[in-house]
Design a protein around this motif. Structure first.
Motif, PDB file in Angstrom:
ATOM      1  N   ALA A 283       5.170   4.353   3.779  1.00 51.08           N
ATOM      2  CA  ALA A 283       4.557   4.801   4.948  1.00 51.08           C
ATOM      3  C   ALA A 283       3.240   5.252   3.346  1.00 51.08           C
ATOM      4  CB  ALA A 283       4.751   5.747   4.877  1.00 51.08           C
ATOM      5  N   ARG A 284       3.877   5.167   2.204  1.00 51.16           N
ATOM      6  CA  ARG A 284       2.974   4.481   0.895  1.00 51.16           C
ATOM      7  C   ARG A 284       1.701   3.653   0.886  1.00 51.16           C
ATOM      8  NH1 ARG A 284       4.285   7.996  -3.910  1.00 51.16           N
ATOM      9  NH2 ARG A 284       6.118   7.682  -3.293  1.00 51.16           N
ATOM     10  N   TYR A 285       2.027   3.529   1.562  1.00 53.52           N
ATOM     11  CA  TYR A 285       1.134   1.585   1.572  1.00 53.52           C
ATOM     12  C   TYR A 285      -0.214   1.881   2.869  1.00 53.52           C
ATOM     13  CZ  TYR A 285       3.311   1.212  -2.559  1.00 53.52           C
ATOM     14  OH  TYR A 285       3.920   1.138  -3.972  1.00 53.52           O
ATOM     15  N   ASP A 286       1.015   1.286   3.838  1.00 50.47           N
ATOM     16  CA  ASP A 286       0.428   0.859   5.329  1.00 50.47           C
ATOM     17  C   ASP A 286       1.306   0.877   6.106  1.00 50.47           C
ATOM     18  OD1 ASP A 286       1.801  -1.589   4.788  1.00 50.47           O
ATOM     19  OD2 ASP A 286      -0.450  -2.363   4.543  1.00 50.47           O
ATOM     20  N   GLY A 287       0.885   0.605   7.645  1.00 55.24           N
ATOM     21  CA  GLY A 287       2.235   0.303   8.489  1.00 55.24           C
ATOM     22  C   GLY A 287       2.998  -1.029   8.251  1.00 55.24           C
ATOM     23  N   VAL A 288       2.913  -2.351   7.778  1.00 51.20           N
ATOM     24  CA  VAL A 288       2.981  -3.517   8.531  1.00 51.20           C
ATOM     25  C   VAL A 288       4.709  -3.348   6.738  1.00 51.20           C
ATOM     26  CG1 VAL A 288       3.225  -5.883   6.786  1.00 51.20           C
ATOM     27  CG2 VAL A 288       0.421  -4.252   7.319  1.00 51.20           C
ATOM     28  N   PRO A 289       5.734  -4.115   8.698  1.00 48.44           N
ATOM     29  CA  PRO A 289       6.998  -3.997   7.496  1.00 48.44           C
ATOM     30  C   PRO A 289       7.186  -5.245   6.394  1.00 48.44           C
ATOM     31  CG  PRO A 289       7.411  -3.744  10.065  1.00 48.44           C
ATOM     32  CD  PRO A 289       5.694  -4.142   9.491  1.00 48.44           C
ATOM     33  N   ARG A 387       3.503   4.961 -13.396  1.00 50.48           N
ATOM     34  CA  ARG A 387       4.109   5.542 -12.444  1.00 50.48           C
ATOM     35  C   ARG A 387       4.207   6.504 -12.220  1.00 50.48           C
ATOM     36  NH1 ARG A 387       9.947   7.852 -12.715  1.00 50.48           N
ATOM     37  NH2 ARG A 387      10.708   7.183 -10.592  1.00 50.48           N
ATOM     38  N   ALA A 388       4.065   7.197 -13.355  1.00 48.98           N
ATOM     39  CA  ALA A 388       3.337   8.942 -12.505  1.00 48.98           C
ATOM     40  C   ALA A 388       2.802   9.106 -11.333  1.00 48.98           C
ATOM     41  CB  ALA A 388       3.648  10.226 -13.852  1.00 48.98           C
ATOM     42  N   ALA A 389       1.290   8.460 -12.394  1.00 45.71           N
ATOM     43  CA  ALA A 389       0.272   8.749 -11.260  1.00 45.71           C
ATOM     44  C   ALA A 389       0.247   8.101 -10.325  1.00 45.71           C
ATOM     45  CB  ALA A 389      -1.290   8.035 -11.745  1.00 45.71           C
ATOM     46  N   LEU A 390       1.066   6.663 -10.158  1.00 44.18           N
ATOM     47  CA  LEU A 390       1.738   5.813  -8.666  1.00 44.18           C
ATOM     48  C   LEU A 390       1.810   7.513  -7.381  1.00 44.18           C
ATOM     49  CD1 LEU A 390       1.948   2.411  -9.901  1.00 44.18           C
ATOM     50  CD2 LEU A 390      -0.125   3.559  -8.210  1.00 44.18           C
ATOM     51  N   LEU A 391       3.319   7.898  -8.081  1.00 46.20           N
ATOM     52  CA  LEU A 391       3.287   9.005  -7.149  1.00 46.20           C
ATOM     53  C   LEU A 391       2.807  10.007  -7.356  1.00 46.20           C
ATOM     54  CD1 LEU A 391       7.385   8.787  -9.711  1.00 46.20           C
ATOM     55  CD2 LEU A 391       6.534   7.791  -7.526  1.00 46.20           C
ATOM     56  N   LYS A 392       1.943  10.765  -7.581  1.00 47.79           N
ATOM     57  CA  LYS A 392       1.231  11.752  -7.257  1.00 47.79           C
ATOM     58  C   LYS A 392       0.126  10.988  -6.303  1.00 47.79           C
ATOM     59  CE  LYS A 392       1.965  14.032 -11.806  1.00 47.79           C
ATOM     60  NZ  LYS A 392       1.099  14.649 -13.138  1.00 47.79           N
ATOM     61  N   GLN A 393      -0.096  10.006  -6.123  1.00 54.38           N
ATOM     62  CA  GLN A 393      -1.369   9.369  -5.566  1.00 54.38           C
ATOM     63  C   GLN A 393      -0.946   9.781  -3.904  1.00 54.38           C
ATOM     64  OE1 GLN A 393      -3.946   5.862  -6.964  1.00 54.38           O
ATOM     65  NE2 GLN A 393      -2.484   5.037  -4.683  1.00 54.38           N
ATOM     66  N   PRO A 394      -1.924  10.625  -3.316  1.00 53.83           N
ATOM     67  CA  PRO A 394      -1.491  10.602  -2.352  1.00 53.83           C
ATOM     68  C   PRO A 394      -1.317   9.521  -1.212  1.00 53.83           C
ATOM     69  CG  PRO A 394      -3.787  11.021  -2.604  1.00 53.83           C
ATOM     70  CD  PRO A 394      -3.039  10.757  -3.696  1.00 53.83           C
ATOM     71  N   ALA A 395      -0.021   9.633  -0.400  1.00 54.28           N
ATOM     72  CA  ALA A 395       0.248   8.511   1.352  1.00 54.28           C
ATOM     73  C   ALA A 395      -0.568   9.117   2.152  1.00 54.28           C
ATOM     74  CB  ALA A 395       1.348   8.640   1.399  1.00 54.28           C
ATOM     75  N   PRO A 396      -1.306   7.330   2.196  1.00 53.38           N
ATOM     76  CA  PRO A 396      -1.247   7.504   3.742  1.00 53.38           C
ATOM     77  C   PRO A 396      -1.123   8.641   4.852  1.00 53.38           C
ATOM     78  CG  PRO A 396      -1.237   5.240   3.125  1.00 53.38           C
ATOM     79  CD  PRO A 396      -0.077   6.007   2.091  1.00 53.38           C
ATOM     80  N   SER A 397      -1.694   8.965   5.855  1.00 53.80           N
ATOM     81  CA  SER A 397      -1.098   9.917   6.756  1.00 53.80           C
ATOM     82  C   SER A 397       0.044   9.293   7.256  1.00 53.80           C
ATOM     83  CB  SER A 397      -2.036  10.101   7.745  1.00 53.80           C
ATOM     84  OG  SER A 397      -2.497   9.433   8.595  1.00 53.80           O
ATOM     85  N   VAL A 398       0.609   9.685   7.874  1.00 54.24           N
ATOM     86  CA  VAL A 398       2.393   8.851   8.860  1.00 54.24           C
ATOM     87  C   VAL A 398       1.304   8.091  10.278  1.00 54.24           C
ATOM     88  CG1 VAL A 398       3.945   9.236   9.937  1.00 54.24           C
ATOM     89  CG2 VAL A 398       4.086  10.710   8.245  1.00 54.24           C
ATOM     90  N   GLN A 399       0.374   9.130  11.055  1.00 49.48           N
ATOM     91  CA  GLN A 399       0.087   8.080  11.996  1.00 49.48           C
ATOM     92  C   GLN A 399      -0.609   6.547  11.326  1.00 49.48           C
ATOM     93  OE1 GLN A 399      -0.447  11.769  11.010  1.00 49.48           O
ATOM     94  NE2 GLN A 399       1.372  12.071  12.975  1.00 49.48           N
ATOM     95  N   GLY A 400      -1.509   6.854  10.253  1.00 48.00           N
ATOM     96  CA  GLY A 400      -2.569   6.421   9.805  1.00 48.00           C
ATOM     97  C   GLY A 400      -1.326   4.903   9.631  1.00 48.00           C
ATOM     98  N   ALA A 401      -0.428   5.191   8.277  1.00 47.65           N
ATOM     99  CA  ALA A 401       0.416   4.168   8.482  1.00 47.65           C
ATOM    100  C   ALA A 401       1.126   3.144   8.837  1.00 47.65           C
ATOM    101  CB  ALA A 401       1.174   4.812   6.780  1.00 47.65           C
ATOM    102  N   LEU A 402       1.870   4.053  10.041  1.00 46.08           N
ATOM    103  CA  LEU A 402       2.595   3.650  10.833  1.00 46.08           C
ATOM    104  C   LEU A 402       1.773   3.066  12.328  1.00 46.08           C
ATOM    105  CD1 LEU A 402       5.389   5.818  10.550  1.00 46.08           C
ATOM    106  CD2 LEU A 402       5.424   3.508   9.337  1.00 46.08           C
ATOM    107  N   SER A 403       0.652   3.569  12.358  1.00 48.15           N
ATOM    108  CA  SER A 403       0.091   2.971  13.735  1.00 48.15           C
ATOM    109  C   SER A 403      -0.428   1.895  14.000  1.00 48.15           C
ATOM    110  CB  SER A 403      -1.157   3.612  14.351  1.00 48.15           C
ATOM    111  OG  SER A 403      -2.340   2.971  12.940  1.00 48.15           O
TER     112      SER A 403
END
Length: 403
Positions: A283-289, A387-403
């Motif tokens: 979910a940090r990136y997209d919905g592609v397994p 690495r700290a900046a990557l962790l703070k970066q907002p992930a896509p919404s659950v719906q957007g990431a997993l649709s």
């Protein structure tokens, strides 16, 4: 919290799963089955420190956390099939074992070349036994080494072989540059330069057609008909997921074990997968397994999967790890955070320059999705800041990431 959970696989993922099941509150039985006779051990040093003789084989074993010392370990036993509907697994000795929960942690095995020619003298690097057999060969005076595959393991082995004093070290790969797939062209070109400075020879854009020799390999036949002399061949041509034992259960096993965003397998609440055998949507990136063969994933996935198996997913966000890996080659280290492979279309130098210590950033849709440091301590420190900046970066919404 009664009953029994079976963990299929006794490597790092299986160990972390057992530990995290206890941390999640499971007080019932836990049995871990593993086909190797060795207790869980650290694999990354096999192609580096251990192969080079800088670390002993017996130094690799992990020490389980105190909470998991009551786990039953069944080593040297292989699960050959599972019946998920009946909650049973069958071992290679014919015995059948029931479970209340199942953790799939069977990992990967090396892919082998299917080419004509002798098998003796051809090696892989995945287990302690593999590394021991290869080290015995690499320490022979005047040895000529051919590595097939210019990925991370292949380049690590090549660097180690040079350090051990091999007479010739040649790396073959069908791609135009080493490690270009995960790292992109600029960094791959620099890695080739550094390896060649240390004496590694590359034969790129070429494939293997076969092997010469009688009882033992003496040469590698390329697809153009030329032959590379070889006393030792190391095959580093990818991995195959250990999923055959799950066949017949209606699962997607096309590339590892497909899971949902909470690492559940086949929509079942009683089966989860961890480690590099799990193909999950991040979910940090997209919905592609995707499967992720990085050091951090067994621990991260075990922590999440254990909570889901013991208590369900209520209140748990989707699994969204930040993958991490490192690779030591010659006198430099590669350190990565995030998913560089998702940002190969937009690669930028963030700090330093390619000929020295450098930090490279990988972007997708204008967002930083991964960083790779190449060089010494200063590059590693720069990567840690990002690495700290990557962790703070907002992930896509659950719906957007997993649709």
């Amino acid at each position: 919290m009664s009953g029994r959970i079976v963990v299929a696989g006794a490597s790092l993922g299986g160990l972390r799963a057992a530990e995290q099941l206890r941390a999640a509150g499971w007080t019932g039985g836990i049995t871990v089955f593993g086909d190797e006779p060795h207790p869980p051990y650290n694999r990354p040093p096999l192609s580096k420190e251990v192969l080079a003789g800088k670390a002993a084989f017996d130094s690799l074993a992990f020490t389980p956390k105190v909470s998991a010392t009551d786990v039953e370990w069944r080593l040297g036993t292989r699960i050959v099939s599972a019946r998920l509907a009946g909650r049973t697994v069958e071992l290679d000795d014919g015995s059948v074992h029931s479970y209340d929960g199942l953790v799939v942690a069977t990992g990967m095995r090396p892919r082998r070349l299917r080419c004509p020619g002798p098998r003796a003298g051809r090696h892989t690097v995945r287990t302690i036994d593999d590394a021991q057999a290869l080290r015995d060969q690499l320490t022979r005076p005047g040895v000529r080494v051919v590595v097939v595959g210019a990925g991370f393991i292949g380049c690590e082995v090549a660097a180690t072989a040079v350090g051990l004093g091999a007479a010739e070290v040649t790396v073959i790969d069908p791609l135009p540059l080493p490690m270009t797939g995960p790292l992109g062209e600029p960094l791959a070109r620099e890695l080739r330069r550094r390896h060649e400075q240390h004496g590694v020879r590359f034969v790129l854009g070429a494939g293997v057609a076969g092997f010469e020799g009688g009882d033992h390999v003496t040469g590698v036949v390329l697809d153009d008909g030329s032959v590379l002399p070889a006393d030792v061949v190391v095959e580093s041509v990818g991995s195959v997921a250990n999923t055959e034992w799950l066949e017949g259960n209606g699962l997607d096993l096309s590339d590892g074990v497909l899971t949902d965003e909470h690492l559940r397998v086949g929509g079942r609440p009683d089966v989860v997968a961890v480690g590099d055998v799990a193909r999950f949507p991040n979910a940090r990136y997209d919905g592609v397994p995707r499967r992720v063969e990085h050091w951090s994933v067994p621990t991260d996935s075990a922590k999440h999967a254990a909570k889901v198996l013991v208590g369900g997913d209520a209140g748990l966000p989707p699994f969204a790890p930040l993958p991490t890996f490192w690779s030591d080659q010659h006198d430099f280290r590669l350190q990565s955070f995030g998913a560089p492979g998702l940002g190969l279309g937009d690669v930028r130098v963030l700090d330093g320059d390619l000929s020295g210590d450098v930090l490279v950033g990988y972007h997708r849709d204008g967002l930083l999705v991964g960083v790779v440091a190449l060089g010494g301590p200063s590059a590693a420190r720069a990567a840690a800041r990002y690495r700290a900046a990557l962790l703070k970066q907002p992930a896509p919404s659950v719906q957007g990431a997993l649709s």
